[in-house]
Scaffold this active site. Sequence first.
Site, PDB file in Angstrom:
ATOM      1  CG  ASP A  60      -0.293  -0.464   2.500  1.00 51.59           C
ATOM      2  OD1 ASP A  60       0.945  -0.446   2.570  1.00 51.59           O
ATOM      3  OD2 ASP A  60      -1.014  -0.841   3.443  1.00 51.59           O
ATOM      4  CG  ASP A  97      -9.024  -1.179  11.787  1.00 50.46           C
ATOM      5  OD1 ASP A  97      -8.053  -1.864  11.404  1.00 50.46           O
ATOM      6  OD2 ASP A  97      -9.403  -0.142  11.191  1.00 50.46           O
ATOM      7  CG  HIS A 125      -6.056  -2.074   8.666  1.00 53.13           C
ATOM      8  ND1 HIS A 125      -6.222  -1.029   9.549  1.00 53.13           N
ATOM      9  CD2 HIS A 125      -4.749  -2.069   8.350  1.00 53.13           C
ATOM     10  CE1 HIS A 125      -5.065  -0.417   9.745  1.00 53.13           C
ATOM     11  NE2 HIS A 125      -4.147  -1.035   9.040  1.00 53.13           N
ATOM     12  CD  GLU A 166      -8.796   1.334   7.739  1.00 56.17           C
ATOM     13  OE1 GLU A 166      -8.752   0.361   8.517  1.00 56.17           O
ATOM     14  OE2 GLU A 166      -8.292   2.434   8.018  1.00 56.17           O
TER      15      GLU A 166
HETATM   16  C1  GLP Z   1      -0.712   0.179   8.663  1.00 54.76           C
HETATM   17  C2  GLP Z   1      -0.306  -0.535   7.346  1.00 54.76           C
HETATM   18  C3  GLP Z   1      -0.429  -2.017   7.472  1.00 54.76           C
HETATM   19  C4  GLP Z   1       0.160  -2.417   8.795  1.00 54.76           C
HETATM   20  C5  GLP Z   1      -0.714  -1.955   9.918  1.00 54.76           C
HETATM   21  C6  GLP Z   1      -0.110  -2.138  11.289  1.00 54.76           C
HETATM   22  O1  GLP Z   1      -1.729   1.057   8.533  1.00 54.76           O
HETATM   23  N1  GLP Z   1      -0.971  -0.089   6.186  1.00 54.76           N
HETATM   24  O2  GLP Z   1       0.186  -2.667   6.378  1.00 54.76           O
HETATM   25  O3  GLP Z   1       0.266  -3.818   8.876  1.00 54.76           O
HETATM   26  O4  GLP Z   1      -1.167  -0.644   9.713  1.00 54.76           O
HETATM   27  O5  GLP Z   1       0.852  -1.187  11.560  1.00 54.76           O
HETATM   28  P1  GLP Z   1       1.945  -1.406  12.701  1.00 54.76           P
HETATM   29  O6  GLP Z   1       2.811  -2.521  12.223  1.00 54.76           O
HETATM   30  O7  GLP Z   1       2.717  -0.108  12.753  1.00 54.76           O
HETATM   31  O8  GLP Z   1       1.222  -1.722  13.933  1.00 54.76           O
END
Ligand code: GLP
Length: 261
Positions: free
Chosen positions: A67, A136, A138, A143
């Site tokens: 992404d 959440d 995702h 989302e």
């Molecule tokens: C972000 C990314 C995801 C990631 C998630 C968790 O928004 N787009 O690919 O896995 O949220 O983030 P973190 O690893 O910082 O907890």
Amino acid sequence: MEIIIVDTEAQASHLGAKIVAQQLMKKPDSVLGLATGSTPLALYNQLIGLYTQKQIDFSRTTSFNLDEYVGLAPSHPSSYNSYMWKNFFNHINIRPHRIHLPDGLAPDIAEHCRQYEGAIKAAGGIDLQVLGIGADGHIGFNEPTSSLASRTRIKTLTLQTRHDNAPNFDLNEQVPHHVITMGVGTILESRICLMLAFGTSKAQAIRDMVEGPISSSVPASALQMHPHTIVIVDETAASALSRRDYYRWVYDNKPKWQQYE
Ligand code: GLP
């Protein structure tokens, strides 16, 4: 799903790196799907270490990131493009022309997303997709209520995700509202999904993903339909799982030929 519970984030990242390394040794021209966020940072460090010790080689590897934020130039310090170069690509020998990230400045986003899907297909599909999970539920930036059949497309972030990701932006800067993300359907086509999750803030999402019903309210729960998903969690992220003992027992009793180390 294979659920592996380890004591610490460091152990999880070490094991995750071993699984990625095994994939690269088995197939040096592997196509890797890569994630950003804080979760895979230690995994990338471990892989950089293995590369430095000449145990793995990325010269034939292709990568596709999950992404990117819409509106951020690749060079923007908070873009996922910058993150990947800073934390991984600058330290390994992956060839730049084999690196793919969605372009946050694409003038025609729908067309760009179609091309991204086409490039994944042309590369032979993703062999191993690294994943984190949002609080959440995702994956990528899919989302809650994302179609479980979705493909790469533009999405709007929830308030919670914008809040969670704010620390990666300057104080006076807004987290973008829109993103480009591989779809849940795109992710499900990866041959192996490797998810890491750490900390109590992820415990409920991990429980919903592993033991809850399959629902677009928890996009990660679609991985229950995936034939080869490995989930590595630390004790705290595993704390809400009701079948913790069973997962531990299964992992401790894996036949030798199936073991990762
Ligand atoms: C972000 C990314 C995801 C990631 C998630 C968790 O928004 N787009 O690919 O896995 O949220 O983030 P973190 O690893 O910082 O907890």
